[in-house]
Design a protein around this motif. Structure first.
Motif, PDB file in Angstrom:
ATOM      1  N   VAL A   1       0.874  -1.165   0.000  1.00 16.69           N
ATOM      2  CA  VAL A   1       0.000   0.000   0.000  1.00 16.69           C
ATOM      3  C   VAL A   1       0.916   1.220   0.000  1.00 16.69           C
ATOM      4  O   VAL A   1       1.717   1.403   0.916  1.00 16.69           O
ATOM      5  CB  VAL A   1      -0.936   0.021   1.226  1.00 16.69           C
ATOM      6  N   ASN A   2       0.805   2.009  -1.064  1.00 13.46           N
ATOM      7  CA  ASN A   2       1.686   3.146  -1.292  1.00 13.46           C
ATOM      8  C   ASN A   2       0.893   4.443  -1.171  1.00 13.46           C
ATOM      9  O   ASN A   2      -0.104   4.629  -1.856  1.00 13.46           O
ATOM     10  CB  ASN A   2       2.300   3.010  -2.699  1.00 13.46           C
TER      11      ASN A   2
ATOM     12  N   HIS B   1       9.597   2.119  -9.930  1.00 13.46           N
ATOM     13  CA  HIS B   1      10.073   0.918  -9.228  1.00 13.46           C
ATOM     14  C   HIS B   1       8.895   0.087  -8.704  1.00 13.46           C
ATOM     15  O   HIS B   1       8.898  -1.146  -8.800  1.00 13.46           O
ATOM     16  CB  HIS B   1      11.006   1.299  -8.077  1.00 13.46           C
ATOM     17  N   LEU B   2       7.886   0.762  -8.161  1.00 15.47           N
ATOM     18  CA  LEU B   2       6.693   0.059  -7.685  1.00 15.47           C
ATOM     19  C   LEU B   2       5.966  -0.606  -8.852  1.00 15.47           C
ATOM     20  O   LEU B   2       5.496  -1.739  -8.737  1.00 15.47           O
ATOM     21  CB  LEU B   2       5.752   1.028  -6.962  1.00 15.47           C
TER      22      LEU B   2
ATOM     23  N   ILE C   1      -1.169  -1.217  -4.353  1.00 15.54           N
ATOM     24  CA  ILE C   1      -2.333  -0.335  -4.263  1.00 15.54           C
ATOM     25  C   ILE C   1      -1.773   1.041  -3.926  1.00 15.54           C
ATOM     26  O   ILE C   1      -1.224   1.254  -2.847  1.00 15.54           O
ATOM     27  CB  ILE C   1      -3.319  -0.790  -3.172  1.00 15.54           C
ATOM     28  N   SER C   2      -1.885   1.940  -4.862  1.00 19.42           N
ATOM     29  CA  SER C   2      -1.310   3.271  -4.730  1.00 19.42           C
ATOM     30  C   SER C   2      -2.419   4.262  -4.378  1.00 19.42           C
ATOM     31  O   SER C   2      -3.399   4.382  -5.107  1.00 19.42           O
ATOM     32  CB  SER C   2      -0.645   3.642  -6.053  1.00 19.42           C
TER      33      SER C   2
ATOM     34  N   LYS D   1       1.667  11.666   8.152  1.00 20.70           N
ATOM     35  CA  LYS D   1       1.502  11.966   6.724  1.00 20.70           C
ATOM     36  C   LYS D   1       2.838  12.128   5.994  1.00 20.70           C
ATOM     37  O   LYS D   1       2.993  12.965   5.111  1.00 20.70           O
ATOM     38  CB  LYS D   1       0.586  13.161   6.517  1.00 20.70           C
ATOM     39  N   THR D   2       3.826  11.318   6.361  1.00 24.16           N
ATOM     40  CA  THR D   2       5.104  11.262   5.660  1.00 24.16           C
ATOM     41  C   THR D   2       4.843  10.722   4.254  1.00 24.16           C
ATOM     42  O   THR D   2       4.077   9.781   4.096  1.00 24.16           O
ATOM     43  CB  THR D   2       6.054  10.283   6.397  1.00 24.16           C
ATOM     44  N   LEU D   3       5.480  11.311   3.250  1.00 28.55           N
ATOM     45  CA  LEU D   3       5.330  10.814   1.878  1.00 28.55           C
ATOM     46  C   LEU D   3       6.689  10.695   1.214  1.00 28.55           C
ATOM     47  O   LEU D   3       7.553  11.523   1.462  1.00 28.55           O
ATOM     48  CB  LEU D   3       4.450  11.759   1.054  1.00 28.55           C
ATOM     49  N   PRO D   4       6.899   9.687   0.362  1.00 27.07           N
ATOM     50  CA  PRO D   4       6.015   8.540   0.216  1.00 27.07           C
ATOM     51  C   PRO D   4       6.042   7.679   1.471  1.00 27.07           C
ATOM     52  O   PRO D   4       6.969   7.740   2.269  1.00 27.07           O
ATOM     53  CB  PRO D   4       6.588   7.791  -0.981  1.00 27.07           C
ATOM     54  N   TYR D   5       5.030   6.863   1.596  1.00 27.13           N
ATOM     55  CA  TYR D   5       4.878   5.983   2.749  1.00 27.13           C
ATOM     56  C   TYR D   5       4.306   4.678   2.223  1.00 27.13           C
ATOM     57  O   TYR D   5       3.277   4.672   1.560  1.00 27.13           O
ATOM     58  CB  TYR D   5       3.913   6.625   3.748  1.00 27.13           C
TER      59      TYR D   5
END
Length: 129
Positions: free
Chosen positions: A16-17, A32-33, A48-49, A90-94
């Motif tokens: 989960v991205n 990469h994902l 799942i982005s 809410k760090t991104l990307p996570y």
């Protein structure tokens, strides 16, 4: 407009991205994902982005995904209700890697070049390769 439940993916290994269109490292990580999604799809892996862009910025999501030719599932979290459950800061990307039983295996905060190697190794481990 369709509701998606993580429980629908039970039996699969899921990444989960969480990302946003304004997040530079998120955009660097996406190819990469997508490669992992394509490479391991037949073995039961799914990306799942989830875009955390608000209602105003969410119109940029579809063009960005289309331009990149990404094939993974993309969802919108305009009110940030989902990201708040997994990533209150809410760090991104996570990214949250979930095993076949629905348990969180590992969390990846932020992105630096080379991080995809660790992610790929962890996915392969969960897929039993």
């Amino acid at each position: 407009g369709t509701e998606v439940k993580l429980s629908d993916y039970r039996g699969k290994v899921v990444m989960v991205n969480f990302w946003a269109t304004w997040c530079g490292p998120c955009k660097v990580e996406m190819p990469h994902l997508d490669k992992m999604d394509k490479d391991f799809e037949a073995k039961g892996f799914e990306v799942i982005s989830i875009s955390t862009d608000d209602a105003r910025a969410s119109s940029k999501v579809k063009p960005l995904i289309k331009r990149g030719g990404y094939g993974f599932t993309v969802l919108l979290d305009k009110d940030t209700s989902v990201v708040s459950q997994y990533n209150p800061a809410k760090t991104l990307p996570y990214n949250v890697l979930i095993d076949r039983e629905g348990n969180i295996f590992k969390v990846y905060q932020g992105y630096n070049p080379g991080d995809e190697k660790e992610m790929r190794h962890d996915v392969e481990q969960l897929l039993g390769q």
